[in-house]
Design a protein around this motif. Structure first.
Motif, mmCIF file in Angstrom:
data_model
loop_
_atom_site.group_PDB
_atom_site.id
_atom_site.type_symbol
_atom_site.label_atom_id
_atom_site.label_comp_id
_atom_site.label_asym_id
_atom_site.label_seq_id
_atom_site.Cartn_x
_atom_site.Cartn_y
_atom_site.Cartn_z
ATOM 1 N N ASN A 313 0.839 -1.191 0.000
ATOM 2 C CA ASN A 313 0.000 0.000 0.000
ATOM 3 C C ASN A 313 0.881 1.251 0.000
ATOM 4 O O ASN A 313 1.685 1.451 0.904
ATOM 5 C CB ASN A 313 -0.904 -0.003 1.231
ATOM 6 N N GLN A 315 -0.579 4.450 -0.807
ATOM 7 C CA GLN A 315 -1.472 5.590 -0.970
ATOM 8 C C GLN A 315 -1.063 6.784 -0.107
ATOM 9 O O GLN A 315 -1.402 7.924 -0.424
ATOM 10 C CB GLN A 315 -2.916 5.200 -0.676
ATOM 11 N N ASN A 316 -0.299 6.568 0.966
ATOM 12 C CA ASN A 316 0.154 7.673 1.815
ATOM 13 C C ASN A 316 1.602 8.076 1.531
ATOM 14 O O ASN A 316 2.170 8.890 2.261
ATOM 15 C CB ASN A 316 0.008 7.303 3.296
ATOM 16 N N ARG A 359 2.206 11.972 -5.434
ATOM 17 C CA ARG A 359 1.380 11.290 -4.449
ATOM 18 C C ARG A 359 0.609 10.171 -5.150
ATOM 19 O O ARG A 359 0.575 10.096 -6.374
ATOM 20 C CB ARG A 359 0.418 12.279 -3.773
ATOM 21 N N GLN A 361 -2.673 9.188 -3.802
ATOM 22 C CA GLN A 361 -4.025 9.184 -3.251
ATOM 23 C C GLN A 361 -4.593 10.599 -3.308
ATOM 24 O O GLN A 361 -3.894 11.568 -3.010
ATOM 25 C CB GLN A 361 -4.003 8.683 -1.808
ATOM 26 N N TYR A 362 -5.864 10.708 -3.719
ATOM 27 C CA TYR A 362 -6.548 11.999 -3.694
ATOM 28 C C TYR A 362 -8.040 11.737 -3.553
ATOM 29 O O TYR A 362 -8.577 10.830 -4.193
ATOM 30 C CB TYR A 362 -6.274 12.800 -4.975
ATOM 31 N N GLU A 363 -8.689 12.527 -2.712
ATOM 32 C CA GLU A 363 -10.136 12.428 -2.532
ATOM 33 C C GLU A 363 -10.764 13.786 -2.809
ATOM 34 O O GLU A 363 -10.184 14.823 -2.480
ATOM 35 C CB GLU A 363 -10.478 11.988 -1.100
ATOM 36 N N LYS A 378 -13.364 9.573 -7.970
ATOM 37 C CA LYS A 378 -13.784 8.184 -8.109
ATOM 38 C C LYS A 378 -14.546 7.971 -9.410
ATOM 39 O O LYS A 378 -14.359 6.955 -10.106
ATOM 40 C CB LYS A 378 -14.643 7.787 -6.909
ATOM 41 N N TRP A 381 -12.089 7.980 -12.339
ATOM 42 C CA TRP A 381 -11.420 6.683 -12.476
ATOM 43 C C TRP A 381 -12.333 5.674 -13.169
ATOM 44 O O TRP A 381 -11.893 4.906 -14.032
ATOM 45 C CB TRP A 381 -11.027 6.121 -11.111
ATOM 46 N N ARG A 391 -5.749 2.280 -8.982
ATOM 47 C CA ARG A 391 -5.903 3.722 -8.805
ATOM 48 C C ARG A 391 -4.849 4.307 -7.880
ATOM 49 O O ARG A 391 -4.396 5.433 -8.092
ATOM 50 C CB ARG A 391 -7.321 4.032 -8.296
ATOM 51 N N ASN A 392 -4.456 3.542 -6.870
ATOM 52 C CA ASN A 392 -3.416 4.031 -5.956
ATOM 53 C C ASN A 392 -2.011 3.640 -6.410
ATOM 54 O O ASN A 392 -1.058 3.730 -5.629
ATOM 55 C CB ASN A 392 -3.659 3.497 -4.538
#
Length: 441
Positions: A313, A315-316, A359, A361-363, A378, A381, A391-392
């Motif tokens: 992972n 994403q961070n 990076r 990850q983005y929301e 989302k 994507w 996606r990540n």
């Protein structure tokens, strides 16, 4: 059988799995006899499991035999610590991964497995509740990742090998741990098969006949599945399950199993295949089910099954690209970012005081080039048909906290006039399917 195998693979070299025991010793000396008549290349590999105090002595025995007969010998050690259960399987996994890594490009692995080994494997498969594929046991010739493994003694009994060894005055190692019945295979070898043979003298031969029948049935089934599977496999190697709800369960599970047989992994058990079928085919349309198989995952996306390698992972994770004149290495073997004069994304260039960072990850809502309204990322994507697990893994370019682009996918509409442009290229190793690197897990 060995002479026939050599003749069929005359331009190949051979690597002998040499433990120093009866079967591998006979295999080695039979090849030496053939080598006197035919120009073949032979190497041997000995794996010390370090489970027996005599293991170093056995290694020295194998070294001595190979030196006398001028056979190059590879010696490898296995160290397994703190393992309580299933040690036989874990050792087997380690062995085959070592074999694979040491096989040369044009080399075939030869092992000394014989009829008695087949019978033991058959009973173990019965214990696990295997179907015809599992009860097919070992084949004379099978794929080992991108390499080949051949077992020339699968129609020869241990007694026949012992008679040949004594006739030719060979010396071999007798491993007393073979009589430790806490191991399943040893228990079958010493406690079950002798009782069966005493009651039914032809038990082993009949066992072999059943194995061959299962192999023929499996081969025939695969023949029909091979013709059918290509109606369901898409261009990116995923399995289209859109029509599976209208098909019989047995056909669906057979197609799933056959699809997984292309993946260079150990085929999951009957129970696992049933679980994949029920969780993937009949889960909600908007669900994102995931089934883990060791280092891989089976994922469903838009009515298709995907077989993907599990990635750490990230994403961070935050990467700073301090010097854009140098390539930036991405994590998870995702490749590199670099400036390009030709191919790539033409993007607004950073200002001198802006920190270029990557990076994963983005929301939130974004406005991309070519659109007049913001949408949740989302949804973007989904429009771009990027599966959730990828996606990540896509590098997102930022200047300070200003989102610029998802490299290779979309560019943010910044409505700016005071920036120059540059071209960023992503040399990507990202794949939708697994990486085809063999791992005998």
């Amino acid at each position: 059988m060995i002479e026939k195998i050599i003749q069929e693979n005359i331009n190949k070299s051979f690597l002998i799995a040499y433990s120093g025991g009866l079967d591998s010793t006979v295999l080695l000396y039979k090849l030496l006899k053939i080598k006197k008549k035919k120009n073949i290349q032979i190497r041997a590999i000995h794996i010390n499991h370090n489970l027996n105090p005599l293991s170093i002595k056995w290694t020295k025995h194998c070294q001595k035999i190979c030196i006398i007969n001028q056979i190059p010998l590879i010696i490898k050690n296995i160290q397994i610590k703190n393992i309580i259960s299933n040690i036989e399987e874990k050792l087997r996994i380690q062995r085959y991964n070592i074999f694979y890594k040491n096989l040369l490009h044009n080399e075939i692995l030869l092992t000394g497995h014989h009829v008695n080994d087949q019978c033991e494997t058959f009973i173990l498969s019965l214990k696990r509740g295997s179907g015809p594929t599992g009860l097919s046991c070992m084949s004379v010739k099978t794929s080992l990742g991108r390499k080949t493994i051949i077992r020339p003694f699968l129609n020869v009994t241990k007694k026949e090998l012992e008679l040949w060894a004594k006739k030719n005055q060979l010396t071999w190692i007798e491993d007393i741990s073979n009589f430790q019945i806490n191991y399943d295979r040893n228990f079958i070898r010493t406690k079950i098969i002798p009782v069966f043979e005493q009651r039914w003298p032809y038990f082993i031969n009949n066992c072999l006949r059943t194995i061959k029948i299962c192999q023929k049935e499996t081969k025939l089934l695969n023949y029909f599945l091979r013709k059918k599977i290509f109606y369901f496999i898409k261009f990116n190697d995923c399995l289209n399950i859109q029509k599976f709800k209208n098909m019989k369960e047995d056909m669906c599970t057979a197609l799933i199993r056959y699809w997984l047989s292309f993946k260079k992994i150990k085929i999951p058990s009957y129970k696992s295949i049933q679980y994949i079928y029920k969780q993937m085919v009949f889960s909600r349309q908007d669900a994102n089910p995931k089934i883990i198989l060791k280092n891989y995952e089976i994922r469903r996306y838009q009515s298709s099954l995907y077989f993907v390698k599990t990635q750490p992972n990230i994403q961070n994770k935050l990467l700073f690209w301090h010097n854009p004149k140098k390539t930036l290495k991405l994590p998870n073997y995702l490749g590199y970012l670099k400036l390009s004069l030709y191919g790539g994304n033409q993007l607004p260039a950073p200002k001198n005081n802006e920190l270029i960072n990557i990076r994963f990850q983005y929301e939130g809502k974004i406005l991309i080039l070519g659109r007049d309204q913001k949408r949740q990322i989302k949804k973007i994507w989904q429009e771009k048909k990027i599966p959730p697990w990828l996606r990540n893994q896509i590098p997102l370019l930022f200047y300070n906290n200003l989102f610029i682009a998802a490299i290779g996918v979309f560019v943010i509409n910044l409505d700016i006039t005071d920036r120059n442009y540059w071209t960023v290229s992503w040399e990507s190793h990202l794949e939708l399917s697994h990486d085809n690197i063999f791992n005998f897990y």
